[in-house]
Scaffold this active site. Sequence first.
Site, PDB file in Angstrom:
ATOM      1  N   ARG A  18       8.074   2.701   2.875  1.00 42.30           N
ATOM      2  CA  ARG A  18       8.000   3.241   1.504  1.00 42.30           C
ATOM      3  C   ARG A  18       8.673   4.607   1.380  1.00 42.30           C
ATOM      4  O   ARG A  18       9.388   4.848   0.402  1.00 42.30           O
ATOM      5  CB  ARG A  18       6.548   3.285   1.034  1.00 42.30           C
ATOM      6  CG  ARG A  18       5.974   1.894   0.722  1.00 42.30           C
ATOM      7  CD  ARG A  18       4.502   1.954   0.385  1.00 42.30           C
ATOM      8  NE  ARG A  18       3.728   2.528   1.472  1.00 42.30           N
ATOM      9  CZ  ARG A  18       2.474   2.961   1.369  1.00 42.30           C
ATOM     10  NH1 ARG A  18       1.848   2.868   0.209  1.00 42.30           N
ATOM     11  NH2 ARG A  18       1.849   3.467   2.399  1.00 42.30           N
ATOM     12  N   ASN A  36       2.676  -1.088  -1.388  1.00 46.11           N
ATOM     13  CA  ASN A  36       2.335  -2.165  -0.447  1.00 46.11           C
ATOM     14  C   ASN A  36       1.465  -3.182  -1.164  1.00 46.11           C
ATOM     15  O   ASN A  36       0.644  -2.822  -2.009  1.00 46.11           O
ATOM     16  CB  ASN A  36       1.504  -1.610   0.724  1.00 46.11           C
ATOM     17  CG  ASN A  36       2.351  -0.918   1.769  1.00 46.11           C
ATOM     18  OD1 ASN A  36       3.564  -1.071   1.793  1.00 46.11           O
ATOM     19  ND2 ASN A  36       1.718  -0.150   2.636  1.00 46.11           N
TER      20      ASN A  36
END
EC number: 6.2.-.-
Length: 783
Positions: A18, A36
């Site tokens: 990320r 996520n």
Amino acid sequence: MTIEEIRVRGTVQGVGFRPTVYRLAKSCNLHGDVCNDGEGVLIRVSGSEADLTEFVTRLQQECPPLARINELTRTPYIGEFNFDNFVISSSITNAIKTEIAPDAATCPQCQQEIFDPFSRFYRYPFTNCTYCGPRLSIIRAIPYDRCNTSMSAFPMCPECENSYHNVENRRFHAQPVACHKCGPTAWLERADGKPVTASMFSMMDDVDAVCTLLQKGEIVAIKGLGGIHLAGDATQETVVQKLRQRKRRYHKPFALMARDIAVIEKYCTVSAKEKELLTSSAAPIVLLQKKELETKKSSIAMSVAPEQNTLGFMLPYTPLHHLILRRMNRPIILTSGNLTDEPQCIDNNDAREKLGQIADYFLLHNREIVNRVDDSVVRVINEKVQIVRRARGYAPAVIKLPLGFNNVPQILAMGSELKNTFCLLREEEAILSQHLGDLENAAAFNAYQDTLNLYLNLFEHQPQAIAIDKHPEYLSTKLGKQLAIANQIQLHQIQHHHAHIATCMAENNVPLNSPPILGIVLDGLGYGEDGTFWGGEFLLADYRQFKRLATFKPVAMIGGEQAIYQPWRNTYAQLISANLWDDCQEKYSELEIVKFLNKKPLKLLNQLIKQKINSPPASSVGRLFDAVAAAIGIYPEKCSYEGQGAIAMEALAKSHTLNNHEETLIYPFNFSFSDNIYCIDPCPMWQALLDDLQQQISQPVIAAKFHKSLANTIIDMVKRLRQQNIIHRVALSGGVFQNCILLEQVTNGLQKMEISVLTHSLVPANDGGLSLGQTVITAAKLI
């Protein structure tokens, strides 16, 4: 402006994915968010078509070191979109389709910090970041967030929280992030319960003290990443013998750890490929060729790996290990902390109870190990990596299935009895568990069931079919039957050697509907279609079915399982099978092996063979190796682990050049054909071997001749089979093909015939890879 939803599947959680998305999105002037979820990573993003394309291209090129993108899809986004910047959003909980990253060895940046006096991570044994540290060993649930790991017990201090939330920081969303102030701690204990005092030895801290203890010849139990190890100085023979006696592990080689490559190179030759493996994020134990040391002064104790020409070395893979070995200029033993045949201890109290009579000291910590993960073992043969044991660093990375395995229902494969792994199949990918050991031990079987339940829950896996081995007495088979009945789902019984071949085909990406290939499987034994034990098989197979074309002559395993650990039983059975025992009494009566066998209760053994009492016939090449090893004087009475004699014989054969004149006179094998199957009979080989023994030909020469003869016989059989069958590809599988001499010679011989040779590299050739084959065969039958 274009608005897209980008879905990324693969190993993309807990690996710094990320932050990479965030950095690239900012760099490409995009707005939106990343989060996520159960499927992996979801990106909602807006920008120009050119900027979006650049973003996706760079995301694939600049993927973090531990991440792996299996699939990236772009679709137009339909829904509310209120972003004027790019942000990282909270995880979404939904159906689990993502992967769990394997535990990863300490990265160079973290190594640098633990030795930097000005870093807040100086000498902190649990330092990690998104590029390294625990993953599988600490996870309880997906998504991989701190609250779902054993790090949930350690609230972050303000500095760690700042690192965790700072997208520019290497520790952004590194779930196990911690430091001296807020994280787990390690401490030293004496096994006898007496207090440890600083005056006992000069030390910076408890972790540093371990180095002093090891240098003094003490045995220390060290709680690491996926289990507790026993450590001792590998150069002190008295220490190694003490550890062997206490642990009751009398012969099996010990694994070694050294501070750096320079230390390893004092004792072993290390190729570029082996160096790459040692320093990889998986950091496995690598089997390396021993050097002939001129000085015995600093050499590794002989009893570390008796009668072997390889040593299993690994580098430190946690900050704890780096700190212990900083002052250690010689290798240490680092072997599983367990009683023989039991699983490795992972709990502090369990370790105190079970290892208190083995270790002098304990270095423990208070971070719970959720999943036991052994060290992986690999070797390089012909410049190709061969995994011997697949665990830390490799499991549970998914194995993508070949073309044609789509729209498959979820399948669970239970694996074998020895070197067990299980396998979950979902959506064109297989998730193979870490090595779980031999299930005949009650504690190992309990651990197997616990790990299976954890995986089923972690991946929300609901199997619609269960695959088991055909052997009715395997505990994994019995458990699979119980689960199938309890959940009213299909049960598929898979023949052992067919599963070996399918494993090799799957990892070599052979598509589902390919024509059959020839599989050669040599192992200890597996349950055959005819109710006998097989172990030297030539099968023409695809994923759905197989035909047995050839086998080695079945010979009685006198005493059943006892034959595995008392190799002389195999020698006697082979000589009886070859009708050579009368010759042994008349012509070869002075041979050591004949004198040895004459002291055994031969009348009773003959009755057992004749009446087939606990003496099942087996075409096992593993047992043939044992028989030859015993005949030439290698562990004839007993061995402490399966294949011990065969491994020692390989080392002897390697010590003797295989191109010497003596081996041009190779041992002959007979070929016969009946009932539509070829049979390889070692009878003439035994006659020639007894002649060599009588002429006092040395052990290494006989060992080398046997290896070369067996390889030639296998190649000759393929030539015969090729006359009646279309054979362009051959798969080599089974534990015997972990013998690198045999593997190299057979591979080279087949390649000279312009046959493509498939071997193992992603999963073990032994039963540790069997569950993958069980899975794909079941899938093929269901498609």
